[in-house]
Design a protein around this motif. Structure first.
Motif, short mmCIF file in Angstrom:
data_model
loop_
_atom_site.label_atom_id
_atom_site.label_comp_id
_atom_site.label_asym_id
_atom_site.label_seq_id
_atom_site.Cartn_x
_atom_site.Cartn_y
_atom_site.Cartn_z
N LYS A 286 0.83 -1.20 0.00
CA LYS A 286 0.00 0.00 0.00
C LYS A 286 0.87 1.26 0.00
CE LYS A 286 -4.12 1.94 1.98
NZ LYS A 286 -5.25 1.76 2.84
N MET A 287 1.95 1.24 0.78
CA MET A 287 2.86 2.40 0.80
C MET A 287 3.53 2.58 -0.56
SD MET A 287 4.83 2.79 4.39
CE MET A 287 5.71 4.19 3.69
N LYS A 288 3.96 1.47 -1.15
CA LYS A 288 4.62 1.54 -2.46
C LYS A 288 3.67 2.15 -3.49
CE LYS A 288 7.29 -1.31 -5.61
NZ LYS A 288 7.76 -2.66 -5.92
N ASP A 289 2.39 1.74 -3.44
CA ASP A 289 1.40 2.30 -4.36
C ASP A 289 1.14 3.78 -4.07
OD1 ASP A 289 1.12 -0.11 -5.65
OD2 ASP A 289 -0.71 -0.68 -4.58
N ALA A 290 1.24 4.18 -2.80
CA ALA A 290 0.94 5.56 -2.43
C ALA A 290 2.10 6.50 -2.75
CB ALA A 290 0.60 5.65 -0.94
N LEU A 291 3.32 5.96 -2.85
CA LEU A 291 4.46 6.82 -3.16
C LEU A 291 4.43 7.17 -4.64
CD1 LEU A 291 7.30 5.08 -1.12
CD2 LEU A 291 6.42 7.38 -0.77
N PRO A 292 4.71 8.43 -4.97
CA PRO A 292 4.71 8.81 -6.39
C PRO A 292 5.85 8.12 -7.13
CG PRO A 292 5.49 10.63 -5.02
CD PRO A 292 5.05 9.53 -4.10
N LEU A 293 5.61 7.87 -8.40
CA LEU A 293 6.66 7.27 -9.21
C LEU A 293 7.81 8.27 -9.36
CD1 LEU A 293 4.50 5.66 -12.03
CD2 LEU A 293 5.67 4.49 -10.15
N PRO A 294 9.03 7.78 -9.41
CA PRO A 294 10.15 8.70 -9.62
C PRO A 294 9.97 9.44 -10.94
CG PRO A 294 10.94 6.47 -9.14
CD PRO A 294 9.45 6.41 -9.30
N ARG A 295 10.18 10.74 -10.89
CA ARG A 295 10.05 11.55 -12.09
C ARG A 295 11.33 11.49 -12.91
NH1 ARG A 295 8.56 16.32 -8.54
NH2 ARG A 295 7.61 14.93 -7.07
N PRO A 296 11.23 11.50 -14.23
CA PRO A 296 12.45 11.52 -15.03
C PRO A 296 13.23 12.80 -14.74
CG PRO A 296 10.48 11.53 -16.44
CD PRO A 296 10.02 11.51 -15.02
N ARG A 297 14.52 12.66 -14.68
CA ARG A 297 15.38 13.80 -14.38
C ARG A 297 15.57 14.65 -15.63
NH1 ARG A 297 16.41 14.47 -9.81
NH2 ARG A 297 16.94 12.97 -8.26
N THR A 298 15.49 15.94 -15.45
CA THR A 298 15.82 16.87 -16.53
C THR A 298 17.08 17.59 -16.11
OG1 THR A 298 14.46 18.59 -15.56
CG2 THR A 298 13.42 17.18 -17.22
N HIS A 299 17.98 17.76 -17.06
CA HIS A 299 19.26 18.38 -16.72
C HIS A 299 19.39 19.75 -17.38
CE1 HIS A 299 19.83 14.60 -15.02
NE2 HIS A 299 21.05 14.34 -15.39
#
Length: 193
Positions: free
Chosen positions: A172-185
């Motif tokens: 449930k915590m894993k589902d509640a955590l936002p997906l990592p956003r792609p990094r922009t440089h």
């Protein structure tokens, strides 16, 4: 003979704190060294040693002396507590490793503080999605280092129910955590290049 603990143990069973303290003083170094051999960390070994003596007091009515010595019971219990501590530390590291990380370039910028506070908020928000019992279980096991069995006992659950709840709470915590956003440089790239 120093290895004979039966008199001190018998006085300890009658709530003689001085006798229990003498047993602690007599065996703490051996218990600490054994814990250190098993985990390799001074602070963890001290925690294990404290837990072992707490367990000795907690289970005092069922403890059996071997050849008039409490030391064998202490060493076996140290092994069990150390194994549980090592498993708990492994699970905690695995959970931390599964959380999104920032790269070193952003850590060097002022963005690091923002990213850490956002991560902390995300974890807090994910924790708040859990039912009270699951939150208590996650707190005891993942953050405080208790074994699932100890946490189950404290929360009046069976170990099997605690394991099942722990698994569901993690999902449930894993589902509640936002997906990592792609990094922009783009901020690190030179302007006008």
């Amino acid at each position: 003979m120093e290895s004979q603990d039966d008199e001190l143990w018998s006085r300890s069973l009658k709530s003689d704190g001085t006798a229990f303290g003498a047993l602690f003083d007599r065996h703490r170094d051996r218990v600490f060294r054994h814990a250190y051999r098993l985990c390799g960390d001074r602070h963890t070994s001290e925690d294990i040693m404290a837990s072992v003596f707490l367990e000795l007091w907690r289970k005092r009515r069922t403890v059996v002396l071997v050849e008039l010595s409490i030391l064998p019971w202490l060493l076996v219990t140290t092994t069990n507590v150390a194994r549980n501590a090592n498993r708990s530390a492994f699970r905690y590291r695995r959970m931390l490793d599964s959380l999104p990380r920032q790269d070193e370039a952003s850590a060097e910028s002022g963005e690091a503080v923002y990213l850490q506070s956002a991560l902390d908020k995300d974890v807090i928000d994910a924790l708040q999605t859990l039912p009270t019992m699951d939150l208590q279980l996650i707190s005891l096991v993942a953050f405080e280092g208790y074994t699932i069995t100890a946490a189950a006992e404290l929360l009046k659950l069976t170990p099997a129910a605690a394991k099942s709840r722990m698994h569901r709470a993690r999902l449930k915590m894993k589902d509640a955590l936002p997906l990592p956003r792609p990094r922009t440089h783009y901020a690190m790239e030179g302007k006008g290049s």
